[in-house]
Design an enzyme around this catalytic site. Structure first.
Site, PDB file in Angstrom:
ATOM      1  N   ARG A   1      28.034  10.237 -10.041  1.00 18.64           N
ATOM      2  CA  ARG A   1      27.511  10.035  -8.706  1.00 18.64           C
ATOM      3  C   ARG A   1      26.779  10.867  -7.639  1.00 18.64           C
ATOM      4  O   ARG A   1      27.718  11.484  -7.303  1.00 18.64           O
ATOM      5  CB  ARG A   1      28.773   8.581  -8.368  1.00 18.64           C
ATOM      6  CG  ARG A   1      29.072   6.847  -9.427  1.00 18.64           C
ATOM      7  CD  ARG A   1      29.602   6.352  -8.194  1.00 18.64           C
ATOM      8  NE  ARG A   1      30.977   6.112  -8.535  1.00 18.64           N
ATOM      9  CZ  ARG A   1      31.268   5.278  -8.403  1.00 18.64           C
ATOM     10  NH1 ARG A   1      31.638   5.119  -7.230  1.00 18.64           N
ATOM     11  NH2 ARG A   1      33.140   5.607  -8.758  1.00 18.64           N
TER      12      ARG A   1
ATOM     13  N   ARG B   1      45.329  -4.717  -7.481  1.00 19.90           N
ATOM     14  CA  ARG B   1      43.725  -4.012  -6.597  1.00 19.90           C
ATOM     15  C   ARG B   1      41.799  -5.190  -6.898  1.00 19.90           C
ATOM     16  O   ARG B   1      42.153  -5.669  -7.939  1.00 19.90           O
ATOM     17  CB  ARG B   1      43.491  -2.968  -7.062  1.00 19.90           C
ATOM     18  CG  ARG B   1      42.578  -2.171  -7.337  1.00 19.90           C
ATOM     19  CD  ARG B   1      41.778  -1.063  -7.141  1.00 19.90           C
ATOM     20  NE  ARG B   1      40.658  -0.310  -7.022  1.00 19.90           N
ATOM     21  CZ  ARG B   1      40.576   0.605  -7.210  1.00 19.90           C
ATOM     22  NH1 ARG B   1      40.162   0.020  -9.065  1.00 19.90           N
ATOM     23  NH2 ARG B   1      39.001   0.978  -6.791  1.00 19.90           N
TER      24      ARG B   1
ATOM     25  N   HIS C   1      37.544   2.304  -0.994  1.00 20.65           N
ATOM     26  CA  HIS C   1      38.959   3.198  -1.533  1.00 20.65           C
ATOM     27  C   HIS C   1      39.854   3.301   0.128  1.00 20.65           C
ATOM     28  O   HIS C   1      40.625   3.565   0.634  1.00 20.65           O
ATOM     29  CB  HIS C   1      38.804   4.946  -1.160  1.00 20.65           C
ATOM     30  CG  HIS C   1      37.579   5.303  -2.876  1.00 20.65           C
ATOM     31  ND1 HIS C   1      36.864   5.798  -2.454  1.00 20.65           N
ATOM     32  CD2 HIS C   1      38.415   5.521  -3.523  1.00 20.65           C
ATOM     33  CE1 HIS C   1      36.533   6.120  -3.347  1.00 20.65           C
ATOM     34  NE2 HIS C   1      37.496   5.458  -4.748  1.00 20.65           N
TER      35      HIS C   1
ATOM     36  N   ASN D   1      46.245  -3.550 -12.008  1.00 21.16           N
ATOM     37  CA  ASN D   1      44.049  -2.948 -11.537  1.00 21.16           C
ATOM     38  C   ASN D   1      43.683  -2.475 -12.680  1.00 21.16           C
ATOM     39  O   ASN D   1      43.804  -2.692 -13.447  1.00 21.16           O
ATOM     40  CB  ASN D   1      44.752  -1.125 -10.932  1.00 21.16           C
ATOM     41  CG  ASN D   1      43.536  -1.190 -11.195  1.00 21.16           C
ATOM     42  OD1 ASN D   1      42.289  -1.738 -10.967  1.00 21.16           O
ATOM     43  ND2 ASN D   1      43.322   0.263 -10.367  1.00 21.16           N
TER      44      ASN D   1
ATOM     45  N   GLU E   1      47.857   4.284  -4.055  1.00 15.04           N
ATOM     46  CA  GLU E   1      47.287   3.237  -4.096  1.00 15.04           C
ATOM     47  C   GLU E   1      48.379   2.573  -4.456  1.00 15.04           C
ATOM     48  O   GLU E   1      48.356   0.419  -3.912  1.00 15.04           O
ATOM     49  CB  GLU E   1      45.977   3.188  -4.890  1.00 15.04           C
ATOM     50  CG  GLU E   1      45.071   4.157  -3.398  1.00 15.04           C
ATOM     51  CD  GLU E   1      43.917   4.024  -4.924  1.00 15.04           C
ATOM     52  OE1 GLU E   1      43.497   4.736  -5.779  1.00 15.04           O
ATOM     53  OE2 GLU E   1      42.428   3.678  -4.405  1.00 15.04           O
TER      54      GLU E   1
END
Ligand code: AMP
Length: 398
Positions: free
Chosen positions: A240, A90, A179, A16, A385
Site C-alpha cells: 500500500r 476479529r 490495528h 479471524n 492480537e
C-alpha cells in the site's frame, strides 16, 4: 455456565475470518498460552488446505472446495479435549457504532453490516466467520472485537478531514484508525514494562507488519492514528502506498486512462515497498537484496523508514508528554535495521538507540532498545492480537 465435561480444558476460540481464509487460535480460560492455532486457506477452491499447530507439531490437511463452515468444523473435530466456552471474532470496521468489544446478537450483526460500506473487503468476510461459528456453536456466546474501537477516543480535530462537513454528517467520512487491537495490547504491555498504570502512560506505538500504522496514545487512550477512513492512509506498507496527493487519482486518470477502481487497486496492491523496489513487499527479501546491492530495494527501505519517522513526528503533536516509542509487528519486532534507520531520523526528539540492545530486539533488556542517554525510551514489544481478542472475550462472557 454449565459444568464442563471432565478431562477437558475450558477455552475460548479466536477467529479471524477473511474472504477465502480462516485463522483461529484457542486459549485456555485460565492462562494466556495458545493451546492450538491454525489457518485454513484458499477456501472454496480445489486447493483448500487446513494447517493446525498443537504441542509444537503442525499437521496439514487437504480440504478440497471446503467452505468456511467445513474448515472450522474440521478444525473443531480435532479439538476433542477442549471445551469451548466462547468465541471471539476479529472485526475490522466498527465505524462510529462500536467504541469497545461487544457480545454479538442480531442487532450487532446488523450494525456491522451497516459498516460494510466502509470496509467492503473485510466486514462481510468477518461476518461469515460469525455466522459459521454461530452455526457450529449455537449455545456459545460470540464476541466482536473491532480494529477501530480503540481509536474511537480520537478528538474531532484528529479525525475530521478538511472537506465539507456534510460528508461527515451524511456519510460518516472521517478518519477511523485501524490495528486498534494491536496498539491497545502493546500499550498495556508497555505500561507493564515501564512499571506504570496504563491510564498514566503516553506512547507512540508503531505496528509495522505487511500493513502498518502508528498511533499516539495519551494516558492510555488513542488520540491519533496514521490510518484514516480506510487502512490505506498513512505509512508506506508492503503493497500500500500510504499517503499520496489527493489529486493523484485525477492526474493518473487523465494521463493513462486508468479507471478509478484500477488506480485504487494499484495504490493498494502494487505500491508501497513492492512498488518502489519492483521486487517484493516482504521486508526480509528487501533487506537481503539491499545487502546484495539491489538499489531500489535499498531505496524502498529508506523511504519506508523516513516516512515512518515523519509520521511519528506528526503524531508527537497529539501528546502532552511521552513515555516511550514502541515498535511492534513483523518488521517492528524483527528488523533492527528498520528501527535504527527510523530512530536516526528521530534524533531531534532525543532518541538514541543502543546498538547491542537493538540488535537483540530488546529481548535481553525487558524490551529496551534505547541507550541510557536517550531522552525518550524506545522499546520492542511483541504484539498478540489473538490473545487480546481472547482477553476481551473472557472479560465479556464471565
Ligand atoms: P506481519 O504482517 O506482522 O506478519 O509482518 C510481516 C512483515 O514482517 C514482512 O514484511 C516480513 O518480511 C517482516 N519480517 C518478519 N521477520 C523479519 C525479519 N527478521 N527481518 C525483517 N523483516 C521481517
Amino acid at each position: 455456565m454449565n459444568t464442563p465435561p471432565s478431562g477437558t480444558t475450558e477455552c475460548v476460540i479466536v477467529i479471524n475470518c477473511g474472504s477465502s481464509s480462516l485463522k483461529f487460535a484457542v486459549f485456555p480460560v485460565t492462562g494466556e498460552s495458545v493451546l492450538v492455532k491454525g489457518l485454513a486457506e484458499r477456501l472454496g477452491s480445489p486447493e483448500a488446505v487446513l494447517k493446525i499447530e498443537r504441542d509444537g507439531e503442525t499437521i496439514s490437511i487437504q480440504i478440497p472446495s471446503a467452505t468456511h463452515h467445513d474448515a472450522l468444523q474440521a478444525a473443531v473435530g480435532r479439538m476433542s479435549s477442549l471445551n469451548p466456552r466462547g468465541v471471539g471474532h476479529r472485526m475490522v470496521h466498527g465505524g462510529e457504532e462500536f467504541t469497545g468489544s461487544v457480545v454479538i446478537d442480531d442487532n450487532v450483526m446488523a450494525a456491522v453490516e451497516r459498516c460494510s460500506s466502509l470496509a467492503p473487503l473485510h466486514n462481510p468476510a468477518n461476518l461469515v466467520g460469525v455466522r459459521t461459528a454461530r452455526e457450529l456453536f449455537p449455545e456459545l456466546p460470540q464476541v466482536a472485537v473491532f480494529d477501530t474501537a480503540f481509536h474511537q477516543t480520537l478528538p474531532r480535530k484528529a479525525f475530521l478531514y478538511a472537506i465539507p462537513y456534510s460528508y461527515y454528517e451524511e456519510l460518516k467520512v472521517r478518519r477511523y484508525g485501524f490495528h486498534g487491537t494491536s496498539h491497545h495490547f502493546v500499550s498495556l504491555e508497555t505500561a507493564r514494562l515501564l512499571g506504570k498504570q496504563p491510564e498514566q502512560t503516553s506512547l507512540i506505538t508503531m505496528h509495522l507488519g505487511n500493513g502498518g500504522s502508528a498511533c499516539a496514545i495519551q494516558n492510555g487512550h488513542s488520540v491519533d492514528s496514521t490510518m484514516g477512513l480506510t487502512p490505506s492512509e498513512g505509512l508506506v506498507m508492503g503493497t500500500r502506498s500510504g499517503d499520496v496527493d489527493p489529486a493523484l487519482h485525477q492526474f493518473l486518470q487523465d494521463q493513462t486512462g486508468m479507471r478509478l477502481s484500477e488506480i485504487t487497486a494499484m495504490l493498494n496492491s502494487q505500491s508501497g515497498l513492492l512498488g518502489i523496489s519492483g521486487l517484493s513487499n516482504d521486508m526480509r527479501t528487501l533487506a537481503e537484496a539491499a545487502r546484495n546491492g539491489h538499489e531500489r530495494a535499498a531505496l524502498a527501505i529508506e523511504v519506508f523508514c523516513y516516512r515512518l519517522a515523519k509520521s511519528v513526528c506528526g503524531l508527537v503533536a497529539a501528546l502532552d508528554t511521552i513515555d516511550a516509542f514502541v515498535f511492534t509487528g513483523g518488521i517492528g519486532e524483527n528488523s533492527a535495521d528498520v528501527r535504527a534507520r527510523t530512530a536516526a531520523h528521530l534524533k531531534i526528539l532525543g532518541v538514541d538507540l543502543d546498538e547491542n540492545r537493538n540488535a537483540c530486539h530488546g529481548r535481553n533488556d525487558g524490551g529496551w532498545i534505547s541507550s541510557d542517554r536517550s531522552r525518550v525510551p524506545c522499546l520492542v514489544v511483541p504484539t498478540n492480537e489473538e490473545l487480546m481478542i481472547a482477553r476481551e472475550t473472557l472479560r465479556l462472557i464471565y
